[in-house]
Design a protein around this motif. Sequence first.
Motif, PDB file in Angstrom:
ATOM      1  N   HIS A   1       0.819  -1.223   0.000  1.00 32.17           N
ATOM      2  CA  HIS A   1       0.000   0.000   0.000  1.00 32.17           C
ATOM      3  C   HIS A   1       0.852   1.272   0.000  1.00 32.17           C
ATOM      4  N   HIS A   2       2.146   1.119  -0.178  1.00 30.06           N
ATOM      5  CA  HIS A   2       3.048   2.272  -0.349  1.00 30.06           C
ATOM      6  C   HIS A   2       2.990   3.265   0.811  1.00 30.06           C
ATOM      7  N   PHE A   3       3.244   2.778   2.014  1.00 28.93           N
ATOM      8  CA  PHE A   3       3.421   3.730   3.124  1.00 28.93           C
ATOM      9  C   PHE A   3       4.732   3.438   3.836  1.00 28.93           C
ATOM     10  N   MET A   4       5.184   4.405   4.629  1.00 30.30           N
ATOM     11  CA  MET A   4       6.421   4.248   5.397  1.00 30.30           C
ATOM     12  C   MET A   4       6.116   3.598   6.751  1.00 30.30           C
ATOM     13  N   ILE A   5       7.019   2.716   7.178  1.00 31.32           N
ATOM     14  CA  ILE A   5       6.952   2.190   8.548  1.00 31.32           C
ATOM     15  C   ILE A   5       7.968   2.973   9.376  1.00 31.32           C
ATOM     16  N   PHE A   6       7.498   3.569  10.459  1.00 31.89           N
ATOM     17  CA  PHE A   6       8.410   4.168  11.423  1.00 31.89           C
ATOM     18  C   PHE A   6       8.432   3.240  12.643  1.00 31.89           C
ATOM     19  N   ALA A   7       9.457   2.399  12.696  1.00 37.22           N
ATOM     20  CA  ALA A   7       9.538   1.385  13.752  1.00 37.22           C
ATOM     21  C   ALA A   7      10.249   2.000  14.954  1.00 37.22           C
ATOM     22  N   ASP A   8       9.496   2.222  16.007  1.00 37.71           N
ATOM     23  CA  ASP A   8      10.074   2.825  17.216  1.00 37.71           C
ATOM     24  C   ASP A   8      10.598   1.696  18.102  1.00 37.71           C
ATOM     25  N   GLU A   9      11.917   1.527  18.088  1.00 34.63           N
ATOM     26  CA  GLU A   9      12.526   0.411  18.827  1.00 34.63           C
ATOM     27  C   GLU A   9      13.412   0.934  19.967  1.00 34.63           C
ATOM     28  N   CYS A  10      12.972   2.053  20.558  1.00 40.73           N
ATOM     29  CA  CYS A  10      13.861   2.682  21.548  1.00 40.73           C
ATOM     30  C   CYS A  10      13.984   1.874  22.844  1.00 40.73           C
TER      31      CYS A  10
END
Length: 404
Positions: A201-210
């Motif tokens: 679906h052409h979106f960005m994943i912002f993976a918050d792995e803090c």
Amino acid sequence: MQQERSPFQQLADLLAGKAPGLSALDLTLGEPKHAMPSFIQAVIDEHAADFRRYPPIRGTEDFRNAVAHWIAQRYQTGPLISAEKHILPLNGTREGLFHAAIGARDWAKNKPAKDMSNPAILLPNPFYHAYAAGAHAMGAEAVYLNGTKDSNHLPDLTALAKQTELLDRTIAFYYASPANPQGTAADLADWQQLIALARKHHFMIFADECYSEIYRERPPTGILEACKGDLSNIVTFHSLSKRSNLAGLRCGFAAGDEAFLTQWTKYRNMAAPQVPLPLLAAAAAAYRDEAHVEENRRLYNEKYDQASQILSTDFTYQRPEGGFFLWLDIRQFGSDIAVTEKLWKEVGVKVIPGSFLARKNAQGINPGEHFIRLALVAPLQETSTALTRLKDCLIENKTLESEE
Ligand SMILES: Cc1ncc(COP(=O)(O)O)c(C=O)c1O
């Protein structure tokens, strides 16, 4: 579109004018109180003359190399991450996560979308407030995705996959693992499912792995382990705030999709805060050392062991896979707000009502309303006093005046 209010502001309003019943013990803020690494001060001193200089938005080669090496070791990714192409320093991940929403809007101009008049940004629910602030700032609809027991309290990706109208107008998905506050972590299959959705679906994943380094038994799987050598649509966010007890250093990084990062860097170069050069040197040194991180984990795990002894017989309580919170089910004692007020007024223990960390979703359900969040960041003794007071107050209704 609704302006977000910080959960801490909501809590201050709730407790305004109410005195603590005993000396105050604050379990609200996720600010580590363990010692920072002993070598940090010396590195900053050594580079102090560089405070004179404006730092480049891309940081230093030394910092990027330290991060690339750390990623390769931690996630066994081989040469996947190039220090030149795939890493950007952040002035703490909070600003990075916020500004990423603006990056997503610029990036989404390439999206083969049918109708982009109402772009969406997906968030877990409960969520970290910078995500919602980012969605708000760029005028996207923030869509709150509750987890379920079946989805390990992470957003339910199988249910989401059916919502094609929503996915087609989605430009970014903030996905936190280990999650704050529940401490649950995505496994390889979860990450792969998420990546497949993003590419379809052409979106960005912002993976918050803090919270990736604050774990109990085994290191949580990272998104970079699931990407099969292809970084497109992926940016992961990591921070030294929790890993190295350096919340005040304000340093983390974003790593991933080269095309996104290149475009985002142009925007960041005009608007985002850089990390000062002496602090980048200290951050590089922190990424080159694991001994302090192991000690940090030991201290947290000791507190989780103690918490089990104090709470597990009387509370519905899950030892989280990662992070440093307890997400305590308190529905047998009243609402999250009533319990928060009671703990403060009777025994001086300050906690956050779960509903302040979440939002009602489209079905009108706030997944936090039966919970309170406790941050186990203080030293063992203080944490254990706070948990004992909490238990005595809720379970045994003891009079605690003589306790200390
Ligand atoms: C889930 C989550 N993401 C990001 C952050 C931001 O951390 P920092 O800006 O210190 O890197 C926090 C801080 O509490 C957090 O809980």
